[in-house]
Scaffold this motif. Structure first.
Motif, PDB file in Angstrom:
ATOM      1  N   ARG A 220     -17.678 154.909  -5.478  1.00 23.56           N
ATOM      2  CA  ARG A 220     -18.568 155.549  -6.443  1.00 23.56           C
ATOM      3  C   ARG A 220     -19.981 155.565  -5.887  1.00 23.56           C
ATOM      4  N   CYS A 221     -20.827 156.323  -6.518  1.00 18.20           N
ATOM      5  CA  CYS A 221     -22.225 156.408  -6.073  1.00 18.20           C
ATOM      6  C   CYS A 221     -22.848 155.014  -6.047  1.00 18.20           C
ATOM      7  N   GLY A 222     -23.673 154.770  -5.032  1.00 19.63           N
ATOM      8  CA  GLY A 222     -24.351 153.482  -4.940  1.00 19.63           C
ATOM      9  C   GLY A 222     -23.528 152.394  -4.281  1.00 19.63           C
ATOM     10  N   MET A 223     -22.468 152.805  -3.575  1.00 19.92           N
ATOM     11  CA  MET A 223     -21.638 151.832  -2.875  1.00 19.92           C
ATOM     12  C   MET A 223     -21.620 152.115  -1.382  1.00 19.92           C
ATOM     13  N   SER A 224     -21.606 151.040  -0.598  1.00 20.47           N
ATOM     14  CA  SER A 224     -21.471 151.145   0.856  1.00 20.47           C
ATOM     15  C   SER A 224     -20.513 150.062   1.327  1.00 20.47           C
ATOM     16  N   VAL A 225     -20.266 150.020   2.613  1.00 18.08           N
ATOM     17  CA  VAL A 225     -19.250 149.121   3.154  1.00 18.08           C
ATOM     18  C   VAL A 225     -19.882 148.033   4.018  1.00 18.08           C
ATOM     19  N   ALA A 226     -19.363 146.822   3.848  1.00 15.56           N
ATOM     20  CA  ALA A 226     -19.789 145.687   4.662  1.00 15.56           C
ATOM     21  C   ALA A 226     -18.562 145.015   5.264  1.00 15.56           C
ATOM     22  N   MET A 227     -18.691 144.510   6.473  1.00 18.60           N
ATOM     23  CA  MET A 227     -17.622 143.768   7.136  1.00 18.60           C
ATOM     24  C   MET A 227     -17.789 142.289   6.839  1.00 18.60           C
ATOM     25  N   GLU A 228     -16.680 141.611   6.534  1.00 22.49           N
ATOM     26  CA  GLU A 228     -16.768 140.179   6.282  1.00 22.49           C
ATOM     27  C   GLU A 228     -17.078 139.440   7.584  1.00 22.49           C
ATOM     28  N   THR A 229     -17.931 138.433   7.481  1.00 25.50           N
ATOM     29  CA  THR A 229     -18.370 137.689   8.659  1.00 25.50           C
ATOM     30  C   THR A 229     -17.247 136.833   9.225  1.00 25.50           C
ATOM     31  N   GLY A 230     -16.430 136.242   8.353  1.00 25.30           N
ATOM     32  CA  GLY A 230     -15.336 135.388   8.796  1.00 25.30           C
ATOM     33  C   GLY A 230     -13.989 136.058   8.584  1.00 25.30           C
ATOM     34  N   GLY A 231     -12.937 135.231   8.607  1.00 29.31           N
ATOM     35  CA  GLY A 231     -11.594 135.750   8.349  1.00 29.31           C
ATOM     36  C   GLY A 231     -11.171 136.804   9.359  1.00 29.31           C
ATOM     37  N   GLU A 232     -10.621 137.909   8.854  1.00 27.75           N
ATOM     38  CA  GLU A 232     -10.128 138.985   9.712  1.00 27.75           C
ATOM     39  C   GLU A 232     -11.151 140.102   9.894  1.00 27.75           C
ATOM     40  N   HIS A 233     -12.361 139.901   9.403  1.00 31.97           N
ATOM     41  CA  HIS A 233     -13.455 140.877   9.526  1.00 31.97           C
ATOM     42  C   HIS A 233     -13.066 142.234   8.917  1.00 31.97           C
ATOM     43  N   LYS A 234     -12.466 142.171   7.744  1.00 29.60           N
ATOM     44  CA  LYS A 234     -12.073 143.387   7.036  1.00 29.60           C
ATOM     45  C   LYS A 234     -13.289 144.058   6.409  1.00 29.60           C
ATOM     46  N   TRP A 235     -13.109 145.324   5.967  1.00 35.95           N
ATOM     47  CA  TRP A 235     -14.172 146.084   5.319  1.00 35.95           C
ATOM     48  C   TRP A 235     -14.074 145.921   3.804  1.00 35.95           C
ATOM     49  N   PHE A 236     -15.221 145.701   3.160  1.00 38.82           N
ATOM     50  CA  PHE A 236     -15.286 145.549   1.715  1.00 38.82           C
ATOM     51  C   PHE A 236     -16.306 146.511   1.121  1.00 38.82           C
ATOM     52  N   LYS A 237     -15.989 147.053  -0.056  1.00 37.41           N
ATOM     53  CA  LYS A 237     -16.931 147.897  -0.779  1.00 37.41           C
ATOM     54  C   LYS A 237     -17.950 147.005  -1.486  1.00 37.41           C
ATOM     55  N   LYS A 238     -19.221 147.333  -1.331  1.00 34.75           N
ATOM     56  CA  LYS A 238     -20.276 146.531  -1.927  1.00 34.75           C
ATOM     57  C   LYS A 238     -21.325 147.443  -2.571  1.00 34.75           C
ATOM     58  N   ASN A 239     -22.024 146.928  -3.583  1.00 36.26           N
ATOM     59  CA  ASN A 239     -23.131 147.677  -4.174  1.00 36.26           C
ATOM     60  C   ASN A 239     -24.295 147.711  -3.197  1.00 36.26           C
TER      61      ASN A 239
END
Length: 251
Positions: A220-239
């Motif tokens: 949705r509007c106002g969302m971008s993607v960040a990679m997790e620093t640990g774990g498997e470094h997956k992509w997450f939707k963030k405000n």
């Protein structure tokens, strides 16, 4: 003593073989004045940058010249040789790259250094000799906490752009960078376009390669993607308003 490497032909043919990992990336070179052996220089570059300088073709040679602010002749680059019984094979320091061509030679292990002349030649010398050297980088981690649009502005002003990931090779390079972040997530250059109602990289590329944390890609509007620093470094939707470290591309 040192010897001259006839490199224009090597560079031309090597550029034909050179993998997309490098052709898709811009390089920024850093001159390190402190004299070190080739192995010490390689270790220094891998700890603080990416690696000793890889120079795949004459275009990149010009970039090396451009990034030079003083006389930097006889400085190590990331090219070394392994001598056999009848020939000498040249290799780049960066793992996984195609091998260089062979040149007839014999003797001990040699490493390449810049000569900086109009012919664009390099020289070879004993790897244990201490010289200044060139490191290179293609992505940079910014350890400042910023909102997504602030991170985008910073990258565009000081470097090139927020990083776009279009293949698995780029993904692996970015993963190495985020390991040193000080926030649990790191901003990437992927945002949700309200106009087109889909995810787009800041480079205006659509998402071909992806590494989402789950199958729900709805945005949705106002969302971008960040990679997790640990774990498997997956992509997450963030405000966009959340504040994280971020990765800039250098180009």
């Amino acid at each position: 003593g040192s010897q001259t490497i006839n490199l224009p032909a090597l560079l031309f043919l090597y550029s034909l073989l050179f993998c997309s990992l490098i052709l898709c990336q811009g390089y920024k070179y850093y001159f390190i004045k402190e004299p070190k052996t080739w192995d010490e220089a390689q270790r220094y570059c891998r700890e603080g940058y990416k690696d000793l300088a890889t120079v795949p073709n004459m275009t990149y040679m010009k970039t090396l010249y451009t990034d030079s602010t003083e006389n930097q002749g006889n400085a190590w680059i990331g090219l070394y040789s392994i001598s056999g019984k009848e020939n000498r094979r040249w290799h780049w320091s960066l793992p996984g790259l195609p091998e260089e061509l062979s040149e007839t030679d014999s003797g001990t292990r040699k490493c390449a250094m810049t000569e900086f002349n109009k012919e664009g030649k390099w020289k070879a010398d004993d790897c244990n000799t201490r010289k200044s050297f060139f490191c290179y980088e293609n992505f940079i981690l910014i350890k400042e906490n910023k909102k997504w649009d602030e991170a985008l502005t910073y990258c565009q002003r000081h470097h090139h752009d927020l990083v776009s990931i279009t293949n698995s090779e780029e993904e692996e390079l970015v993963k190495e960078k985020v390991k040193n972040a000080t926030t649990p997530y790191v901003w990437l250059g992927l945002h949700f376009s309200c106009v087109f109602q889909l995810w787009l990289w800041v480079s205006d590329r659509v998402v071909c390669y992806e590494n989402w944390a789950n199958e729900d890609h709805a945005g949705r509007c106002g969302m971008s993607v960040a990679m997790e620093t640990g774990g498997e470094h997956k992509w997450f939707k963030k405000n966009d308003s959340e504040m994280f470290n971020f990765i800039c591309s250098l180009r």
